[in-house]
Design an enzyme around this catalytic site. Structure first.
Site, PDB file in Angstrom:
ATOM      1  N   CYS A 184      44.137  33.710  48.102  1.00  0.00           N
ATOM      2  CA  CYS A 184      44.324  34.309  46.782  1.00  0.00           C
ATOM      3  C   CYS A 184      45.188  35.568  46.825  1.00  0.00           C
ATOM      4  O   CYS A 184      45.895  35.862  45.852  1.00  0.00           O
ATOM      5  CB  CYS A 184      42.978  34.609  46.141  1.00  0.00           C
TER       6      CYS A 184
ATOM      7  N   HIS B  14      43.251  39.992  41.316  1.00  0.00           N
ATOM      8  CA  HIS B  14      43.774  40.845  42.375  1.00  0.00           C
ATOM      9  C   HIS B  14      44.999  41.606  41.877  1.00  0.00           C
ATOM     10  O   HIS B  14      45.767  41.098  41.049  1.00  0.00           O
ATOM     11  CB  HIS B  14      44.195  40.023  43.582  1.00  0.00           C
TER      12      HIS B  14
END
Length: 423
Positions: A181, A306
């Protein structure tokens, strides 16, 4: 302000998806979602319901809970959890989940569960993927794996469709992998800039969301925030740690009112596994095996999405205007960069959307060949589930080509041949 609907499917797309049934007439490849009850798996089911209707049967599979614990005792991001409880579901076959507007029973992972499948998407822990992905291949399926298990295998392409879709057609082991990710939060934007300027060095700091540690991470953050809410904590050494007590969950230190300079497991010379993953994955996806890459991963009290600060050095001189043009035109990227009007991406605005969002684009003050960027990406969507779904669409398109040449029986024959080749 980022529009709330940005990066989401249209209402017409969603309405169409809700009207679909879980099984389709023969002619479309059959799909298995292994890890359907986990954090990534549940997002993947939503994405499959939103996107083009290309699958026949969608079979939902979950591994037993005994396979879903890491060495530290924390739950893997793909772990199935009962709603509101921090424990794995011991009987996945007793559950039904909704996909494409219909309820589908979740079946336990077994060899029989993989029979007759053309494509198997794995959203499970590394150990489960390493054991069961070859089984699915032996049954004739093409495997798309989102774990770390195969990312560094030279015979397994590491695929980001916006950058290297062509690699998905050559799969010696019958397996395709997606990056982690953190890499996926930035690599689509970097790939577009690399195509124009030629990337020569990469230095990043990532700000990891709690949900990258699975539902256990998200639940831990919520519990800690409840413990500190409405207090004066955070003013004296150790007061937050004492307040949260043993509710550290998968994190080595309190996350509420804090940042933790660690994500992953300890590797050689003090690097974490997440930091080395960014290095290895960026090199492999971009086809730059010697690219200098340094990463520092920090966990922050954000639930999902993120963020990264990126220092990217290129072979050629860069300009902010040129970078803006490239990023604005790049598939899978949204440019949000008007700092004089306070327009730049933040996790709370980006969460739940599909693209990589880029802002704070600046040319380095000391190097005319370097850019400084700030990027955000939903770690459960493009950071895992969406990339898996996009790879699946590439494979489904290839299977449709095969069917067009030889009919559905040809697809079934090809499935059998794939399995026989790897036995």
């Amino acid at each position: 302000m980022i529009p709330a609907e940005a990066g989401r499917p249209s209402l017409a797309d969603t309405a169409g998806a809700q009207a679909r049934t879980a099984r389709e007439p023969a002619g479309k490849p059959d799909l298995a979602v292994v890890g359907a009850t986990g954090a990534v798996g549940s997002v993947l089911l939503g994405i499959l319901s939103e996107r083009a209707d290309i699958w026949g049967e969608i079979r939902l599979i979950a591994p037993p809970s005994s396979q879903l614990r890491s060495g530290r005792g924390d739950l893997h991001p793909s772990s199935p959890l009962r709603s509101g409880r921090g424990e794995p579901d011991p009987c996945p076959g007793a559950r039904k989940l909704t996909v494409r507007g219909a309820e589908v029973e979740v079946v336990p992972l077994s060899e029989d569960a993989l029979d007759g499948i053309d494509v198997a998407m794995f959203a499970v822990p590394d150990e489960v993927a390493a054991q069961w992905a070859p089984v699915a291949v032996s049954k004739g399926a093409v495997v798309i794996d989102s774990s770390r298990a195969f990312r560094q295998d030279p015979d397994v392409p590491l695929v980001v469709p916006e950058i290297n879709a062509h690699t998905a057609r050559v799969r010696p082991r019958g397996i395709l992998a997606g990056p982690g990710c953190t890499t996926l939060a930035m690599i689509v934007a970097l790939g577009a800039l690399h195509a124009e300027y030629g990337l020569s060095e990469l230095i990043v700091s990532s700000y990891h969301a709690a949900s990258a540690a699975g539902r256990a991470g998200a639940e831990t953050l919520r519990a800690q925030l409840s413990a500190v809410s409405g207090t004066d904590l955070g003013a004296t050494p150790g007061d937050v740690r004492r307040a949260v007590g043993d509710t550290l969950g998968p994190f080595p230190a309190p996350l509420a009112l804090n940042v933790v300079p660690w994500a992953g497991t300890l590797q050689e010379d003090g690097w974490s596994s997440e930091e080395l993953d960014v290095r290895h994955e960026s090199r492999k996806v971009l086809g730059l095996p010697d690219l200098p890459v340094a990463a520092t991963c920090v966990r922050v009290p954000v639930l999902t999405t993120h963020s990264l600060t990126v220092h990217a050095r290129f072979e050629n001189e860069v300009t902010v205007g040129g970078a803006h043009e490239i990023l604005a035109a790049a598939p899978g990227v949204v440019l949000c960069d008007v700092p004089e009007e306070d327009e730049y991406p933040t996790p709370s605005d980006v969460v739940g959307t599909d693209p990589t969002w880029v802002g704070r684009v600046r040319r380095s003050l000391d190097d005319p060949r370097a850019l400084e960027l700030f990027v955000c990406g939903d770690n459960l969507r493009k950071g895992a589930a969406l990339n898996t779904a996009q790879i699946g669409e590439l494979v489904a398109g290839e299977l449709r080509e095969m069917r067009g040449m030889s009919g559905m029986s040809g697809m079934r024959g090809a499935r059998a041949e794939r399995g026989a080749r790897l036995e």
